[in-house]
Design a protein around this motif. Structure first.
Motif, PDB file in Angstrom:
ATOM      1  N   UNK A   1      13.507 -32.872  22.860  1.00 36.94           N
ATOM      2  CA  UNK A   1      12.655 -31.712  22.649  1.00 36.94           C
ATOM      3  C   UNK A   1      13.410 -30.541  21.998  1.00 36.94           C
ATOM      4  N   UNK A   2      14.655 -30.762  21.687  1.00 30.96           N
ATOM      5  CA  UNK A   2      15.469 -29.693  21.111  1.00 30.96           C
ATOM      6  C   UNK A   2      14.944 -29.281  19.744  1.00 30.96           C
ATOM      7  N   UNK A   3      15.243 -28.071  19.356  1.00 29.66           N
ATOM      8  CA  UNK A   3      14.827 -27.568  18.048  1.00 29.66           C
ATOM      9  C   UNK A   3      15.405 -28.450  16.940  1.00 29.66           C
ATOM     10  N   UNK A   4      14.669 -28.563  15.859  1.00 29.20           N
ATOM     11  CA  UNK A   4      15.099 -29.386  14.736  1.00 29.20           C
ATOM     12  C   UNK A   4      15.961 -28.611  13.756  1.00 29.20           C
ATOM     13  N   UNK A   5      15.864 -27.286  13.817  1.00 24.15           N
ATOM     14  CA  UNK A   5      16.676 -26.423  12.965  1.00 24.15           C
ATOM     15  C   UNK A   5      17.262 -25.301  13.807  1.00 24.15           C
ATOM     16  N   UNK A   6      18.473 -24.849  13.495  1.00 23.97           N
ATOM     17  CA  UNK A   6      19.069 -23.752  14.264  1.00 23.97           C
ATOM     18  C   UNK A   6      18.234 -22.483  14.161  1.00 23.97           C
ATOM     19  N   UNK A   7      18.151 -21.749  15.248  1.00 29.62           N
ATOM     20  CA  UNK A   7      17.338 -20.537  15.264  1.00 29.62           C
ATOM     21  C   UNK A   7      18.088 -19.319  14.737  1.00 29.62           C
ATOM     22  N   UNK A   8      19.371 -19.517  14.438  1.00 31.94           N
ATOM     23  CA  UNK A   8      20.184 -18.457  13.856  1.00 31.94           C
ATOM     24  C   UNK A   8      21.067 -19.056  12.767  1.00 31.94           C
ATOM     25  N   UNK A   9      21.527 -18.225  11.845  1.00 30.97           N
ATOM     26  CA  UNK A   9      22.390 -18.688  10.762  1.00 30.97           C
ATOM     27  C   UNK A   9      23.500 -17.672  10.540  1.00 30.97           C
ATOM     28  N   UNK A  10      24.693 -18.163  10.305  1.00 29.77           N
ATOM     29  CA  UNK A  10      25.822 -17.257  10.124  1.00 29.77           C
ATOM     30  C   UNK A  10      25.644 -16.386   8.889  1.00 29.77           C
ATOM     31  N   UNK A  11      25.062 -16.954   7.844  1.00 33.74           N
ATOM     32  CA  UNK A  11      24.825 -16.178   6.627  1.00 33.74           C
ATOM     33  C   UNK A  11      23.904 -14.989   6.901  1.00 33.74           C
ATOM     34  N   UNK A  12      22.843 -15.203   7.673  1.00 33.82           N
ATOM     35  CA  UNK A  12      21.934 -14.112   7.987  1.00 33.82           C
ATOM     36  C   UNK A  12      22.601 -13.093   8.906  1.00 33.82           C
ATOM     37  N   UNK A  13      23.428 -13.559   9.823  1.00 35.79           N
ATOM     38  CA  UNK A  13      24.165 -12.625  10.678  1.00 35.79           C
ATOM     39  C   UNK A  13      25.058 -11.735   9.830  1.00 35.79           C
ATOM     40  N   UNK A  14      25.598 -12.312   8.751  1.00 37.39           N
ATOM     41  CA  UNK A  14      26.416 -11.526   7.839  1.00 37.39           C
ATOM     42  C   UNK A  14      25.628 -10.439   7.140  1.00 37.39           C
TER      43      UNK A  14
END
Length: 242
Positions: A135-148
């Motif tokens: 049941x885990x998410x298929x895509x990460x809910x955060x991204x390092x690029x966006x955090x940047x």
């Protein structure tokens, strides 16, 4: 006589195991707690909480405040943590409002802005699968690029306002293998990650004017307590702090 500066930390709960109280001295806020008297607040309602807290009145504003937000704000829209997402323009504006409000409370207060840390997308996916399985998410809910992107807006605001700052997002990536060394699940800080924050905060405070080593204690050292009359020792310490 010396007065005791108080340090306030504004932050999200991003420490290892999710809560501050569950970890010992390795967490940066606990390390700071041993050096400074502090309080803290968290979550996206920081602006409202700060306004409400200050409106209650304080005879003596804190000498320094660190503002540490962004990890939740940078959650990706359209993913599983969308409810935490705050548009980057709003994020920057909220930081500006917090700083202006703090400076209105005390023009001499030292305000330090800290960017959010890095994100390890692979670590986020591995963590989700270990907890939720199929049941885990298929895509990460955060991204390092966006955090940047959010970190860059914080840095831009710092330059605009002329404040000291810590670019934690960039600092963590100076170390090889930061993904596993500094992050326990791709997002939350490990003991080593918290140590980086503590060292950076201590560095900034020392470079400005608030080195912890030169501050008096809020309470007497245990070796200075008269155990036959401990109340007297604490009263004397309070008098010395005024």
């Amino acid at each position: 006589m010396n007065s005791i500066p108080h340090v306030v930390k504004g932050q999200w709960t991003i420490e290892e195991d999710r809560t501050i109280d569950s970890i010992g001295g390795a967490i940066w806020s606990k390390e700071m707690e041993s050096d400074f008297s502090d309080a803290e607040w968290e979550d996206r309602e920081a602006v409202q909480r700060e306004m409400a807290q200050s409106s209650q009145g304080s005879k003596k504003p804190p000498a320094a405040t660190s503002v540490f937000f962004g990890a939740n704000d940078a959650a990706l829209a359209g993913r599983t943590s969308e409810r935490q997402h705050v548009p980057v323009e709003e994020y920057k504006d909220d930081l500006r409002r917090i700083v202006h409000h703090l400076k209105e409370c005390s023009s001499t207060m030292l305000v330090v802005l800290i960017t959010q840390p890095t994100v390890d997308e692979e670590g986020r996916m591995q963590y989700a699968k270990s907890v939720y399985g199929e049941k885990a998410m298929e895509q990460p809910e955060r991204a390092n690029e966006m955090s940047g992107v959010y970190a860059s807006q914080c840095v831009e605001l710092v330059r605009e306002l002329g404040l000291p700052s810590i670019n934690l997002w960039a600092k963590m990536q100076e170390t090889e293998g930061w993904q596993k060394k500094f992050l326990s699940d791709g997002l939350h800080l490990t003991a080593e990650g918290n140590a980086v924050v503590y060292q950076e905060v201590e560095r900034v405070l020392t470079e400005t004017w608030l080195p912890a080593s030169k501050l008096p204690y809020d309470f007497p050292h245990h070796s200075q307590i008269d155990w036959k009359n401990p109340e007297k020792s604490f009263q004397q310490q309070q008098c010395n702090s005024i």
